[in-house]
Write a protein that holds these residues in place. Structure first.
Motif, PDB file in Angstrom:
ATOM      1  N   MET A   1      36.955  44.112  44.585  1.00 21.75           N
ATOM      2  CA  MET A   1      37.770  43.976  43.405  1.00 21.75           C
ATOM      3  C   MET A   1      39.250  43.900  43.779  1.00 21.75           C
ATOM      4  O   MET A   1      40.085  43.667  42.941  1.00 21.75           O
ATOM      5  N   SER A   2      39.546  44.081  45.047  1.00 23.28           N
ATOM      6  CA  SER A   2      40.943  44.062  45.461  1.00 23.28           C
ATOM      7  C   SER A   2      41.554  42.669  45.320  1.00 23.28           C
ATOM      8  O   SER A   2      42.760  42.549  45.109  1.00 23.28           O
ATOM      9  N   VAL A   3      40.749  41.624  45.418  1.00 18.05           N
ATOM     10  CA  VAL A   3      41.267  40.268  45.242  1.00 18.05           C
ATOM     11  C   VAL A   3      41.768  40.087  43.818  1.00 18.05           C
ATOM     12  O   VAL A   3      42.852  39.537  43.587  1.00 18.05           O
ATOM     13  N   GLU A   4      40.997  40.563  42.855  1.00 16.29           N
ATOM     14  CA  GLU A   4      41.416  40.444  41.460  1.00 16.29           C
ATOM     15  C   GLU A   4      42.671  41.264  41.190  1.00 16.29           C
ATOM     16  O   GLU A   4      43.563  40.827  40.462  1.00 16.29           O
ATOM     17  N   ALA A   5      42.753  42.444  41.774  1.00 14.72           N
ATOM     18  CA  ALA A   5      43.936  43.288  41.580  1.00 14.72           C
ATOM     19  C   ALA A   5      45.172  42.609  42.147  1.00 14.72           C
ATOM     20  O   ALA A   5      46.230  42.586  41.499  1.00 14.72           O
ATOM     21  N   LYS A   6      45.061  42.043  43.333  1.00 22.27           N
ATOM     22  CA  LYS A   6      46.203  41.354  43.931  1.00 22.27           C
ATOM     23  C   LYS A   6      46.596  40.128  43.123  1.00 22.27           C
ATOM     24  O   LYS A   6      47.781  39.822  42.984  1.00 22.27           O
ATOM     25  N   LEU A   7      45.614  39.433  42.592  1.00 26.60           N
ATOM     26  CA  LEU A   7      45.899  38.252  41.780  1.00 26.60           C
ATOM     27  C   LEU A   7      46.775  38.613  40.584  1.00 26.60           C
ATOM     28  O   LEU A   7      47.756  37.926  40.286  1.00 26.60           O
ATOM     29  N   PHE A   8      46.433  39.691  39.901  1.00 25.45           N
ATOM     30  CA  PHE A   8      47.228  40.121  38.754  1.00 25.45           C
ATOM     31  C   PHE A   8      48.566  40.724  39.194  1.00 25.45           C
ATOM     32  O   PHE A   8      49.587  40.507  38.550  1.00 25.45           O
ATOM     33  N   GLN A   9      48.571  41.486  40.265  1.00 27.26           N
ATOM     34  CA  GLN A   9      49.819  42.110  40.713  1.00 27.26           C
ATOM     35  C   GLN A   9      50.819  41.066  41.186  1.00 27.26           C
ATOM     36  O   GLN A   9      52.020  41.219  40.973  1.00 27.26           O
ATOM     37  N   TYR A  10      50.357  40.003  41.819  1.00 18.59           N
ATOM     38  CA  TYR A  10      51.259  38.935  42.231  1.00 18.59           C
ATOM     39  C   TYR A  10      51.754  38.117  41.041  1.00 18.59           C
ATOM     40  O   TYR A  10      52.716  37.363  41.190  1.00 18.59           O
ATOM     41  N   GLY A  11      51.113  38.237  39.912  1.00 19.25           N
ATOM     42  CA  GLY A  11      51.539  37.508  38.721  1.00 19.25           C
ATOM     43  C   GLY A  11      52.709  38.140  37.997  1.00 19.25           C
ATOM     44  O   GLY A  11      53.316  37.516  37.129  1.00 19.25           O
ATOM     45  N   VAL A  12      53.064  39.378  38.327  1.00 15.60           N
ATOM     46  CA  VAL A  12      54.161  40.066  37.640  1.00 15.60           C
ATOM     47  C   VAL A  12      55.492  39.389  37.935  1.00 15.60           C
ATOM     48  O   VAL A  12      56.290  39.120  37.030  1.00 15.60           O
TER      49      VAL A  12
ATOM     50  N   MET B   1      52.097  43.558  30.934  1.00 10.37           N
ATOM     51  CA  MET B   1      50.648  43.561  30.702  1.00 10.37           C
ATOM     52  C   MET B   1      49.893  43.134  31.959  1.00 10.37           C
ATOM     53  O   MET B   1      48.888  43.748  32.333  1.00 10.37           O
ATOM     54  N   VAL B   2      50.376  42.095  32.622  1.00 10.57           N
ATOM     55  CA  VAL B   2      49.731  41.637  33.855  1.00 10.57           C
ATOM     56  C   VAL B   2      49.801  42.728  34.914  1.00 10.57           C
ATOM     57  O   VAL B   2      48.842  42.970  35.652  1.00 10.57           O
ATOM     58  N   GLY B   3      50.945  43.426  34.984  1.00 17.34           N
ATOM     59  CA  GLY B   3      51.067  44.533  35.928  1.00 17.34           C
ATOM     60  C   GLY B   3      50.119  45.677  35.614  1.00 17.34           C
ATOM     61  O   GLY B   3      49.558  46.301  36.522  1.00 17.34           O
ATOM     62  N   MET B   4      49.936  45.957  34.335  1.00 17.13           N
ATOM     63  CA  MET B   4      49.004  47.027  33.953  1.00 17.13           C
ATOM     64  C   MET B   4      47.574  46.670  34.336  1.00 17.13           C
ATOM     65  O   MET B   4      46.837  47.518  34.855  1.00 17.13           O
ATOM     66  N   ILE B   5      47.183  45.430  34.098  1.00 15.26           N
ATOM     67  CA  ILE B   5      45.828  45.010  34.466  1.00 15.26           C
ATOM     68  C   ILE B   5      45.653  45.061  35.979  1.00 15.26           C
ATOM     69  O   ILE B   5      44.632  45.538  36.483  1.00 15.26           O
ATOM     70  N   GLY B   6      46.657  44.578  36.721  1.00 12.59           N
ATOM     71  CA  GLY B   6      46.589  44.640  38.181  1.00 12.59           C
ATOM     72  C   GLY B   6      46.535  46.066  38.696  1.00 12.59           C
ATOM     73  O   GLY B   6      45.805  46.372  39.639  1.00 12.59           O
ATOM     74  N   GLY B   7      47.317  46.966  38.068  1.00 14.01           N
ATOM     75  CA  GLY B   7      47.274  48.374  38.465  1.00 14.01           C
ATOM     76  C   GLY B   7      45.927  49.004  38.187  1.00 14.01           C
ATOM     77  O   GLY B   7      45.391  49.752  39.019  1.00 14.01           O
ATOM     78  N   TYR B   8      45.359  48.709  37.021  1.00  9.01           N
ATOM     79  CA  TYR B   8      44.041  49.249  36.684  1.00  9.01           C
ATOM     80  C   TYR B   8      42.980  48.755  37.663  1.00  9.01           C
ATOM     81  O   TYR B   8      42.154  49.531  38.147  1.00  9.01           O
ATOM     82  N   LEU B   9      43.002  47.453  37.950  1.00  4.85           N
ATOM     83  CA  LEU B   9      42.016  46.915  38.882  1.00  4.85           C
ATOM     84  C   LEU B   9      42.210  47.478  40.289  1.00  4.85           C
ATOM     85  O   LEU B   9      41.243  47.702  41.013  1.00  4.85           O
ATOM     86  N   GLY B  10      43.477  47.727  40.681  1.00  2.00           N
ATOM     87  CA  GLY B  10      43.732  48.318  41.993  1.00  2.00           C
ATOM     88  C   GLY B  10      43.219  49.740  42.089  1.00  2.00           C
ATOM     89  O   GLY B  10      42.619  50.136  43.096  1.00  2.00           O
TER      90      GLY B  10
END
Length: 137
Positions: free
Chosen positions: A1-12, A47-56
């Motif tokens: 799931m780290s790929v999805e977390a990075k995808l959202f975190q890089y979107g911030v 919001m994108v950061g929150m989703i990335g943080g949750y997935l991380g």
């Protein structure tokens, strides 16, 4: 799931950058900064950061999946993915009901009501497709 977390975190960063550029571009107009767009873009970045943080956080709590292993093989992910009904007509009926419902939003309330009625019947039919019991065949 780290790929999805990075995808959202890089979107911030791109969304935050677009918010700054948007604020700068609208400040040059005669009306000043258009705050609604700036606030929406900032909230989108948050919001994108929150989703990335949750997935991380969730990825750290779970075991690594086969697709997270860089040396993984395709055969590592084999197995049962659940049960999917092979000959169900209910998804098609639910799609037609959704079509009627959204058409009713644009055309008339009476089509909307017919679409909602069909959607309820199709959703119940699809949900309880295998809960009919023994029909004696």
């Amino acid at each position: 799931m780290s790929v999805e977390a990075k995808l959202f975190q890089y979107g911030v960063a791109p969304f935050a950058l677009v918010a700054v550029i948007y604020a700068w571009a609208t400040s040059r107009s005669e009306h000043g900064i258009e705050w609604v767009g700036v606030v929406c873009l900032v909230l989108l970045a948050i919001m994108v950061g929150m989703i990335g943080g949750y997935l991380g956080i969730t990825a750290r709590k779970l075991d690594a999946r086969p697709e997270d292993d860089l040396d993984g093989e395709i055969s590592d992910a084999e197995g049962d993915y659940g049960f999917f009904s092979p000959r169900s007509w209910w998804p098609l009926q639910l799609g037609v009901a959704a079509l009627l419902t959204f058409l009713g939003l644009a055309v008339g309330w009476w089509i909307f009501l017919i679409g909602v009625l069909f959607a309820v019947v199709a959703l119940l039919g699809w949900s309880f497709e295998y809960f009919r019991g023994d029909i004696g065949i």
